[in-house]
Design a protein around this motif. Structure first.
Motif, PDB file in Angstrom:
ATOM      1  N   PRO A 245       6.279  14.571 -10.410  1.00  0.00           N
ATOM      2  CA  PRO A 245       7.248  13.490 -10.268  1.00  0.00           C
ATOM      3  C   PRO A 245       8.284  13.834  -9.194  1.00  0.00           C
ATOM      4  CG  PRO A 245       6.886  13.997 -12.568  1.00  0.00           C
ATOM      5  CD  PRO A 245       6.219  15.079 -11.767  1.00  0.00           C
ATOM      6  N   THR A 246       8.413  12.949  -8.240  1.00  0.00           N
ATOM      7  CA  THR A 246       9.319  13.156  -7.111  1.00  0.00           C
ATOM      8  C   THR A 246      10.062  11.863  -6.825  1.00  0.00           C
ATOM      9  OG1 THR A 246       7.723  14.699  -6.160  1.00  0.00           O
ATOM     10  CG2 THR A 246       9.404  13.862  -4.687  1.00  0.00           C
ATOM     11  N   TRP A 247      11.331  11.992  -6.467  1.00  0.00           N
ATOM     12  CA  TRP A 247      12.121  10.822  -6.095  1.00  0.00           C
ATOM     13  C   TRP A 247      12.744  11.107  -4.747  1.00  0.00           C
ATOM     14  CZ3 TRP A 247      17.214   8.315  -6.944  1.00  0.00           C
ATOM     15  CH2 TRP A 247      17.090   6.933  -7.085  1.00  0.00           C
ATOM     16  N   LEU A 248      12.640  10.170  -3.816  1.00  0.00           N
ATOM     17  CA  LEU A 248      13.081  10.371  -2.437  1.00  0.00           C
ATOM     18  C   LEU A 248      14.087   9.301  -2.007  1.00  0.00           C
ATOM     19  CD1 LEU A 248       9.473  10.903  -1.024  1.00  0.00           C
ATOM     20  CD2 LEU A 248      11.085  12.686  -1.688  1.00  0.00           C
ATOM     21  N   PRO A 249      15.324   9.384  -2.459  1.00  0.00           N
ATOM     22  CA  PRO A 249      16.300   8.378  -2.032  1.00  0.00           C
ATOM     23  C   PRO A 249      16.620   8.545  -0.543  1.00  0.00           C
ATOM     24  CG  PRO A 249      17.390  10.109  -3.264  1.00  0.00           C
ATOM     25  CD  PRO A 249      15.919  10.383  -3.345  1.00  0.00           C
ATOM     26  N   SER A 250      16.702   7.419   0.153  1.00  0.00           N
ATOM     27  CA  SER A 250      16.950   7.458   1.590  1.00  0.00           C
ATOM     28  C   SER A 250      17.477   6.112   2.040  1.00  0.00           C
ATOM     29  CB  SER A 250      15.634   7.769   2.313  1.00  0.00           C
ATOM     30  OG  SER A 250      15.811   7.782   3.697  1.00  0.00           O
ATOM     31  N   PRO A 251      18.316   6.107   3.031  1.00  0.00           N
ATOM     32  CA  PRO A 251      18.949   7.228   3.721  1.00  0.00           C
ATOM     33  C   PRO A 251      20.200   7.682   2.972  1.00  0.00           C
ATOM     34  CG  PRO A 251      19.551   5.199   4.839  1.00  0.00           C
ATOM     35  CD  PRO A 251      18.625   4.823   3.700  1.00  0.00           C
TER      36      PRO A 251
ATOM     37  N   ALA B  36      20.804  11.670  -9.502  1.00  0.00           N
ATOM     38  CA  ALA B  36      20.455  12.942 -10.137  1.00  0.00           C
ATOM     39  C   ALA B  36      20.856  12.936 -11.613  1.00  0.00           C
ATOM     40  CB  ALA B  36      21.131  14.099  -9.403  1.00  0.00           C
ATOM     41  N   GLY B  37      22.025  12.395 -11.906  1.00  0.00           N
ATOM     42  CA  GLY B  37      22.468  12.308 -13.296  1.00  0.00           C
ATOM     43  C   GLY B  37      21.600  11.393 -14.127  1.00  0.00           C
ATOM     44  N   ALA B  38      21.196  10.264 -13.546  1.00  0.00           N
ATOM     45  CA  ALA B  38      20.336   9.317 -14.263  1.00  0.00           C
ATOM     46  C   ALA B  38      18.984   9.954 -14.580  1.00  0.00           C
ATOM     47  CB  ALA B  38      20.146   8.047 -13.438  1.00  0.00           C
ATOM     48  N   LEU B  39      18.435  10.697 -13.630  1.00  0.00           N
ATOM     49  CA  LEU B  39      17.154  11.373 -13.875  1.00  0.00           C
ATOM     50  C   LEU B  39      17.298  12.413 -14.980  1.00  0.00           C
ATOM     51  CD1 LEU B  39      15.998  11.806 -10.186  1.00  0.00           C
ATOM     52  CD2 LEU B  39      14.881  10.398 -11.922  1.00  0.00           C
ATOM     53  N   ALA B  40      18.386  13.158 -14.964  1.00  0.00           N
ATOM     54  CA  ALA B  40      18.615  14.174 -15.989  1.00  0.00           C
ATOM     55  C   ALA B  40      18.751  13.526 -17.369  1.00  0.00           C
ATOM     56  CB  ALA B  40      19.861  14.990 -15.655  1.00  0.00           C
ATOM     57  N   ARG B  41      19.516  12.427 -17.441  1.00  0.00           N
ATOM     58  CA  ARG B  41      19.696  11.745 -18.734  1.00  0.00           C
ATOM     59  C   ARG B  41      18.400  11.111 -19.224  1.00  0.00           C
ATOM     60  NH1 ARG B  41      24.298  10.910 -16.210  1.00  0.00           N
ATOM     61  NH2 ARG B  41      23.833   8.841 -15.429  1.00  0.00           N
ATOM     62  N   ALA B  42      17.530  10.712 -18.298  1.00  0.00           N
ATOM     63  CA  ALA B  42      16.252  10.108 -18.680  1.00  0.00           C
ATOM     64  C   ALA B  42      15.260  11.166 -19.159  1.00  0.00           C
ATOM     65  CB  ALA B  42      15.662   9.331 -17.499  1.00  0.00           C
TER      66      ALA B  42
ATOM     67  N   LEU C 297      14.275  15.647  -6.990  1.00  0.00           N
ATOM     68  CA  LEU C 297      14.966  14.687  -6.144  1.00  0.00           C
ATOM     69  C   LEU C 297      15.184  15.333  -4.774  1.00  0.00           C
ATOM     70  CD1 LEU C 297      16.748  11.971  -6.275  1.00  0.00           C
ATOM     71  CD2 LEU C 297      18.631  13.541  -6.638  1.00  0.00           C
ATOM     72  N   TYR C 298      14.650  14.727  -3.737  1.00  0.00           N
ATOM     73  CA  TYR C 298      14.822  15.225  -2.369  1.00  0.00           C
ATOM     74  C   TYR C 298      15.625  14.201  -1.583  1.00  0.00           C
ATOM     75  CZ  TYR C 298      11.203  18.656  -3.355  1.00  0.00           C
ATOM     76  OH  TYR C 298      10.479  19.685  -3.899  1.00  0.00           O
ATOM     77  N   ALA C 299      16.691  14.638  -0.928  1.00  0.00           N
ATOM     78  CA  ALA C 299      17.526  13.751  -0.121  1.00  0.00           C
ATOM     79  C   ALA C 299      16.921  13.607   1.273  1.00  0.00           C
ATOM     80  CB  ALA C 299      18.940  14.319  -0.019  1.00  0.00           C
ATOM     81  N   LEU C 300      16.834  12.386   1.756  1.00  0.00           N
ATOM     82  CA  LEU C 300      16.298  12.091   3.079  1.00  0.00           C
ATOM     83  C   LEU C 300      17.274  11.196   3.826  1.00  0.00           C
ATOM     84  CD1 LEU C 300      13.730  12.481   1.136  1.00  0.00           C
ATOM     85  CD2 LEU C 300      12.526  11.220   2.882  1.00  0.00           C
ATOM     86  N   GLY C 301      17.151  11.166   5.129  1.00  0.00           N
ATOM     87  CA  GLY C 301      17.903  10.211   5.943  1.00  0.00           C
ATOM     88  C   GLY C 301      19.189  10.732   6.516  1.00  0.00           C
TER      89      GLY C 301
ATOM     90  N   ALA D 181      20.469  17.246  -5.569  1.00  0.00           N
ATOM     91  CA  ALA D 181      19.156  17.231  -4.938  1.00  0.00           C
ATOM     92  C   ALA D 181      18.461  18.567  -5.147  1.00  0.00           C
ATOM     93  CB  ALA D 181      19.276  16.939  -3.445  1.00  0.00           C
ATOM     94  N   PHE D 182      17.164  18.524  -5.367  1.00  0.00           N
ATOM     95  CA  PHE D 182      16.358  19.738  -5.475  1.00  0.00           C
ATOM     96  C   PHE D 182      16.141  20.325  -4.079  1.00  0.00           C
ATOM     97  CE2 PHE D 182      12.244  21.910  -5.552  1.00  0.00           C
ATOM     98  CZ  PHE D 182      12.424  22.779  -6.607  1.00  0.00           C
ATOM     99  N   GLY D 183      16.090  19.427  -3.093  1.00  0.00           N
ATOM    100  CA  GLY D 183      15.890  19.835  -1.711  1.00  0.00           C
ATOM    101  C   GLY D 183      16.186  18.681  -0.778  1.00  0.00           C
ATOM    102  N   VAL D 184      15.984  18.913   0.502  1.00  0.00           N
ATOM    103  CA  VAL D 184      16.223  17.879   1.504  1.00  0.00           C
ATOM    104  C   VAL D 184      15.041  17.825   2.465  1.00  0.00           C
ATOM    105  CG1 VAL D 184      18.727  18.178   1.419  1.00  0.00           C
ATOM    106  CG2 VAL D 184      17.401  19.412   3.130  1.00  0.00           C
TER     107      VAL D 184
END
Length: 92
Positions: free
Chosen positions: A15-21, A41-47, A53-57, A72-75
Motif C-alpha cells: 500500500p502506497t500513497w503519493l500525494p502531489s504536488p 499522514a495522520g488520517a492513514l495512521a488513524r485508519a 506515504l511518499y511526498a511528490l511535486g 512522509a515515509f520518503g520523497v
C-alpha cells in the motif's frame, strides 16, 4: 482541513500513497503544502493502514526534512535530481 479519503492502491504490491504536488505547483495544480501532508499522514495512521506515504511535486533538498517531519515515509524528487548540477545535497 478535511481529511483525504483513504483507499488502497490496486497497482502496487505494498500500500502506497503519493500525494502531489506538495512543495510547488505542478501542471496547473496548486501545492498542497506540508500541513496537508501532515493531515494525510495522520488520517492513514488513524485508519490503521500500513501505508507508505511518499511526498511528490517540487521537492528540493531543503524540503525533504519538512516532508519527513510531516509524516512522509520518503520523497520523490525526480525532476530536481535530474536538473541538479551538484548531486551532493541529495546524498545526505
Amino acid at each position: 482541513m478535511p481529511e483525504p479519503p483513504i483507499r488502497r492502491s490496486r497497482r502496487t504490491p505494498a500500500p502506497t500513497w503519493l500525494p502531489s504536488p506538495i512543495a510547488a505547483p505542478r501542471k496547473g495544480a496548486r501545492a498542497l503544502g506540508l500541513p496537508a501532508l501532515s493531515v494525510a499522514a495522520g488520517a492513514l495512521a488513524r485508519a490503521g493502514e500500513p501505508t507508505r506515504l511518499y511526498a511528490l511535486g517540487g521537492i528540493t533538498p531543503e524540503a525533504v526534512e519538512g516532508c519527513l517531519s510531516a509524516g512522509a515515509f520518503g520523497v520523490a524528487a525526480i525532476e530536481a535530481v535530474f536538473a541538479a548540477k551538484d548531486l551532493e545535497p541529495w546524498l545526505r
